[in-house]
Motif scaffolding. Structure first.
Motif, PDB file in Angstrom:
ATOM      1  N   THR A 203       0.816  -1.218   0.000  1.00  0.00           N
ATOM      2  CA  THR A 203       0.000   0.000   0.000  1.00  0.00           C
ATOM      3  C   THR A 203       0.852   1.272   0.000  1.00  0.00           C
ATOM      4  N   ALA A 207       1.200   3.831  -3.231  1.00  0.00           N
ATOM      5  CA  ALA A 207       0.668   5.173  -3.029  1.00  0.00           C
ATOM      6  C   ALA A 207       1.743   6.257  -3.073  1.00  0.00           C
ATOM      7  N   ALA A 261     -12.902   3.237   4.971  1.00  0.00           N
ATOM      8  CA  ALA A 261     -12.292   4.511   5.362  1.00  0.00           C
ATOM      9  C   ALA A 261     -12.506   4.811   6.835  1.00  0.00           C
ATOM     10  N   PRO A 277      -3.296  10.460   2.692  1.00  0.00           N
ATOM     11  CA  PRO A 277      -4.431  10.489   1.768  1.00  0.00           C
ATOM     12  C   PRO A 277      -4.235   9.576   0.553  1.00  0.00           C
ATOM     13  N   ALA A 278      -3.017   9.535   0.024  1.00  0.00           N
ATOM     14  CA  ALA A 278      -2.768   8.666  -1.130  1.00  0.00           C
ATOM     15  C   ALA A 278      -2.881   7.198  -0.738  1.00  0.00           C
ATOM     16  N   LYS A 280      -4.690   6.046   1.657  1.00  0.00           N
ATOM     17  CA  LYS A 280      -6.083   5.778   1.990  1.00  0.00           C
ATOM     18  C   LYS A 280      -6.846   5.248   0.782  1.00  0.00           C
ATOM     19  N   GLU A 281      -6.620   5.842  -0.370  1.00  0.00           N
ATOM     20  CA  GLU A 281      -7.320   5.402  -1.578  1.00  0.00           C
ATOM     21  C   GLU A 281      -6.993   3.956  -1.914  1.00  0.00           C
ATOM     22  N   VAL A 282      -5.712   3.601  -1.814  1.00  0.00           N
ATOM     23  CA  VAL A 282      -5.289   2.226  -2.092  1.00  0.00           C
ATOM     24  C   VAL A 282      -5.855   1.274  -1.048  1.00  0.00           C
ATOM     25  N   VAL A 284      -8.463   1.543   0.958  1.00  0.00           N
ATOM     26  CA  VAL A 284      -9.915   1.372   0.857  1.00  0.00           C
ATOM     27  C   VAL A 284     -10.263   0.385  -0.249  1.00  0.00           C
ATOM     28  N   ASN A 285      -9.591   0.473  -1.361  1.00  0.00           N
ATOM     29  CA  ASN A 285      -9.853  -0.437  -2.476  1.00  0.00           C
ATOM     30  C   ASN A 285      -9.533  -1.881  -2.097  1.00  0.00           C
TER      31      ASN A 285
END
Length: 338
Positions: A203, A207, A261, A277-278, A280-282, A284-285
């Protein structure tokens, strides 16, 4: 290494810390029937993210366990499974999570634990990382190259599965054995060409460091379940506590999967353990596509056996490990099942 899985998107964790912090000072868990007090359930500290971190912060895990006269003692860090397996067998820890690949390797060492829950293999959060712009664009490009991996667990399994699927003899790729927490610097400095790893480490690399998966778990046909283990002596004395803890894992894993999240940066949103934040996107997916802890079925045991056979064939283990004798059917415990 192995939520959904209770994934800890923290900075790299020292495996040696787990052993040192899980020492005898934590004490042995006692049966409430024998001692007239709450059973103490020793768990690795969950860090800053995941439903166990949230359960520690809001007290929900202790409330769930209070119904069976138990409570948690957080000890050590949730690092690699190999030292955790040693701590379980030495009566220094009561529960730990890892992968079936690392469990198979540990089961070859006179284990003192049984597996009681599983999470389906992670299709998207683990695999073989390469840097963006790398000349390695296919698995065949790994021939003659160096790939970082940890020995006898998820990393080595993913690499060997990728090579086998592409008809590449294992000795045509150099395996560089490193602890996961030691690998990021080696990978980012270009001393290795690729890194076989799992979501805790993939992750932040994806990211923040300009990396991507050459292949992921789905691509290689991975059977690398996450598994939960319990110390034999604890399970023998406290079956209702094991069942209650399993139910918490199952139910709260479903909640995390529905709202990934909401389970990030549980303790703090700054500092070295915080998810950016970067990231987090990975994260969550990955969590959204993951699985919750569930009972170990006969179908799961077949796939565990496939992993054990693969490791024996690849000479990762010296002999074929029969996983079945080391599985506890949690659905048959008092209050077990969903």
């Amino acid at each position: 290494m192995k939520t959904p899985r209770p994934v800890l998107f923290a900075a790299a964790l020292l495996a040696t810390v787990t052993v040192a912090a899980c020492g005898s000072s934590a004490g042995s868990a006692k049966s409430s029937a024998d001692a007239g007090t709450d059973v103490v359930l020793r768990l690795p500290d969950p860090g800053n993210s995941g439903f166990l971190a949230k359960g520690k912060k809001d007290g929900s895990l202790d409330r769930a366990l209070a119904a069976v006269h138990a409570k948690v003692a957080w000890t050590g860090s949730a690092g690699a499974f190999a030292p955790a397996a040693q701590a379980l067998s030495a009566d220094q820890l009561d529960f730990a999570q890892g992968s079936i690949t690392s469990a198979v390797a540990a089961l070859a060492q006179k284990p003192g634990f049984k597996l009681f829950a599983q999470n389906a293999p992670d299709a998207v959060g683990e695999g073989i990382l390469v840097k963006n712009g790398s000349p390695v664009t296919t698995v065949r490009d790994l021939v003659g190259k160096k790939v970082a991996c940890s020995q006898g667990g998820t990393s080595e399994y993913l690499l060997l599965k990728a090579l086998e699927k592409n008809g590449i003899p294992a000795d045509q790729v150099e395996r560089v054995y490193l602890r996961p927490d030691q690998t990021a610097g080696v990978f980012n400095s270009g001393q290795v060409d690729a890194w076989a790893t799992w979501n805790t480490f993939s992750t932040p690399e994806i990211a923040n460091s300009g990396a991507h998966f050459l292949v992921n778990g789905k691509d290689v046909g991975s059977d690398n379940y996450a598994v939960w283990a319990v110390r034999n002596g604890f399970a023998d004395k406290n079956p209702a506590v094991v069942a209650a803890f399993y139910r918490y894992l199952h139910e709260n894993g479903l909640q995390e999967k529905a709202d990934p999240a909401g389970y990030l940066n549980v303790v703090t949103d700054s500092g070295p353990t915080a998810v950016t934040p970067a990231e987090k996107e990975v994260a969550v997916n990955v969590t959204r596509q993951g699985a919750t802890a569930d009972v170990i079925t006969d179908a799961d045991l077949v796939r565990f056996g496939t992993v054990a056979q693969f490791f024996a064939d690849q000479k990762v283990t010296k002999s074929l490990i029969d996983v079945k004798p080391y599985v506890l059917d949690v659905s048959k415990l008092p209050g077990g099942g969903q």
